[in-house]
Design a protein around this motif. Structure first.
Motif, mmCIF file in Angstrom:
data_model
loop_
_atom_site.group_PDB
_atom_site.id
_atom_site.type_symbol
_atom_site.label_atom_id
_atom_site.label_comp_id
_atom_site.label_asym_id
_atom_site.label_seq_id
_atom_site.Cartn_x
_atom_site.Cartn_y
_atom_site.Cartn_z
ATOM 1 N N ARG A 222 81.392 -61.708 -58.359
ATOM 2 C CA ARG A 222 81.723 -60.601 -59.214
ATOM 3 C C ARG A 222 80.582 -60.123 -60.081
ATOM 4 N N LEU B 257 89.944 -58.998 -51.877
ATOM 5 C CA LEU B 257 90.740 -59.323 -53.056
ATOM 6 C C LEU B 257 90.235 -60.630 -53.636
ATOM 7 N N SER B 258 89.654 -60.551 -54.821
ATOM 8 C CA SER B 258 89.173 -61.727 -55.543
ATOM 9 C C SER B 258 90.274 -62.155 -56.512
ATOM 10 N N LEU B 259 90.839 -63.324 -56.283
ATOM 11 C CA LEU B 259 92.006 -63.758 -57.039
ATOM 12 C C LEU B 259 91.638 -64.191 -58.454
ATOM 13 N N ASP B 260 92.608 -64.084 -59.316
ATOM 14 C CA ASP B 260 92.452 -64.518 -60.707
ATOM 15 C C ASP B 260 91.963 -65.970 -60.748
ATOM 16 N N GLU C 255 89.093 -67.057 -59.564
ATOM 17 C CA GLU C 255 88.073 -67.338 -58.547
ATOM 18 C C GLU C 255 86.694 -67.400 -59.201
ATOM 19 N N ASN D 128 92.974 -60.514 -61.045
ATOM 20 C CA ASN D 128 92.950 -60.210 -59.621
ATOM 21 C C ASN D 128 92.173 -58.907 -59.444
ATOM 22 N N THR E 270 90.456 -56.128 -56.959
ATOM 23 C CA THR E 270 90.394 -55.521 -55.628
ATOM 24 C C THR E 270 89.111 -54.713 -55.527
ATOM 25 N N THR F 263 91.281 -53.965 -61.464
ATOM 26 C CA THR F 263 91.681 -55.304 -61.904
ATOM 27 C C THR F 263 93.024 -55.240 -62.616
ATOM 28 N N ASP F 264 93.737 -56.382 -62.634
ATOM 29 C CA ASP F 264 94.996 -56.436 -63.378
ATOM 30 C C ASP F 264 94.848 -57.167 -64.707
ATOM 31 N N THR G 118 88.158 -58.094 -67.160
ATOM 32 C CA THR G 118 87.187 -58.951 -66.493
ATOM 33 C C THR G 118 85.806 -58.337 -66.657
#
Length: 366
Positions: free
Chosen positions: A95, A153-156, A158, A164, A166, A187-188, A191
């Protein structure tokens, strides 16, 4: 000398087709896609890391040649030696491109600890960053040329990052010999994000073992000095009177001996809030006549001169990559921005969409 232009054909190129590249050590299928235009240029991209594995560009005689470092086989990109050397040939980085000091940052009052993979710092998203992931690929054709859309999709949590995320990266090979990368992400949770491409270029690859004779121009009046772990000190320093002054053309190797370790620094582009991509760097290679202009809407560009290449990696066509075998121009936000509030922010919040474009425009001088 004039830079050659390329005429736009009346017919569109074909969409790229998937070719099996192999399997990751964990058994995941990896494919290659080759984007091709009518001017003799080809870009081949792997779904592992969204990696640009090959880029064929015509020289001043019209002969195409590969101008990026990489490997002929998937095994090169998954070998233990390649992973240990942290070279990231051609990969999409996230990221967070570049370094975060001691792998720590605080966001909205909450501390986060990232893996340390470049002691004592976190580098390029961690040991399992976006460069190690297999992306979903969708080939297509546009009015500008063939495209490849990569999504991940990079998960929360990671690699220690919140939310999360995208991510989408669209490669487009235009009919006027440009390779464009359009990045987007949502993102949700709040970040930090700093996406870039880590291609190593050598515009005379196969004819010159290093890039020290390439002529570089960087229209930037300032750079960010670093400490001995390559973390910015926070200062924006004028390039004038230093070996970092590429506001007029200089060979990369002309003053590199004056920079301990070689160039691995972030240049501050003149307009840090760019609504559209603007010129960030120009490179000319005298043997081949090839030119490359880099356009971006990002506030900085990291010029890295392959200082850590040790001659241990055997690349394409049996070429061994020694020190300074390639250079990177990583368009980006500044290193360690989450810990440097005076730098442009890299925070992405829910409801926002990160968008960025970088374009590599190729030509020749006769």
């Amino acid at each position: 000398m004039a830079v050659a232009s390329f005429s736009r054909p009346t017919t569109l190129s074909s969409p790229p087709v998937a070719v099996l590249f192999g399997h990751t050590p964990g058994g995941t299928l990896v494919h290659l896609f080759t984007l091709q235009n009518h001017c003799g240029m080809q870009a081949t991209i792997s779904t592992l890391g969204g990696t640009l594995t090959s880029l064929l560009v015509p020289d001043k005689h019209g002969q195409p040649g590969d101008v990026v470092l990489g490997f002929d086989t998937l095994a090169g990109y998954t070998s233990e030696l390649f992973v240990q050397e942290n070279t990231y040939f051609g990969a999409i980085i996230g990221r967070y491109g570049n370094r975060i000091a001691k792998g720590r940052f605080t966001l909205d009052g909450r501390p986060y600890q990232l893996p340390i993979n470049n002691v004592p710092n976190s580098l390029h998203g961690g040991p399992l960053g976006f460069d190690k992931q297999v992306w979903q690929a969708t080939p297509d054709i546009s009015a500008d040329g063939p495209t490849l859309t990569l999504t991940y999709l990079s998960l929360d949590g990671e690699e220690g990052y919140p939310g999360n995320l995208t991510v989408q990266v669209v490669y487009t090979l235009t009919e006027d010999n440009s390779l464009r990368l359009d990045y987007s992400a949502t993102t949700d949770q709040p970040t930090v994000l700093n996406l870039t491409s880590h291609s190593y270029f050598n515009l005379a690859l196969g004819s010159a073992p290093t890039i020290l004779d390439h002529i570089l121009t960087l229209p930037a009046d300032q750079f960010t000095p670093v400490d001995d772990t390559l973390i910015p000190t926070g200062e924006l320093k004028d390039v004038k009177g230093t070996p970092f002054d590429f506001t007029t053309p200089h060979a990369i190797g002309e003053r590199i001996g004056q920079v301990p370790g070689g160039y691995d620094h972030n240049w501050v582009l003149a307009n840090q809030h760019r609504p559209q991509p603007e010129l960030a760097a120009s490179v000319y290679e005298p043997i081949s006549g090839r030119t490359m202009d880099v356009y971006t809407d990002q506030p900085g560009v990291q010029c890295y001169t392959g200082n850590f290449l040790k001659g241990n990696l055997g690349g394409k066509d049996g070429v061994t990559y020694g020190q300074h075998a390639g250079f990177c121009l990583e368009t980006q936000h500044f290193p360690d921005s989450p810990n440097q509030p005076q730098f442009p922010s890299t925070v992405l919040r829910p409801g926002e969409t990160f968008r960025s474009t970088t374009e590599y425009r190729f030509g020749v001088r006769q």
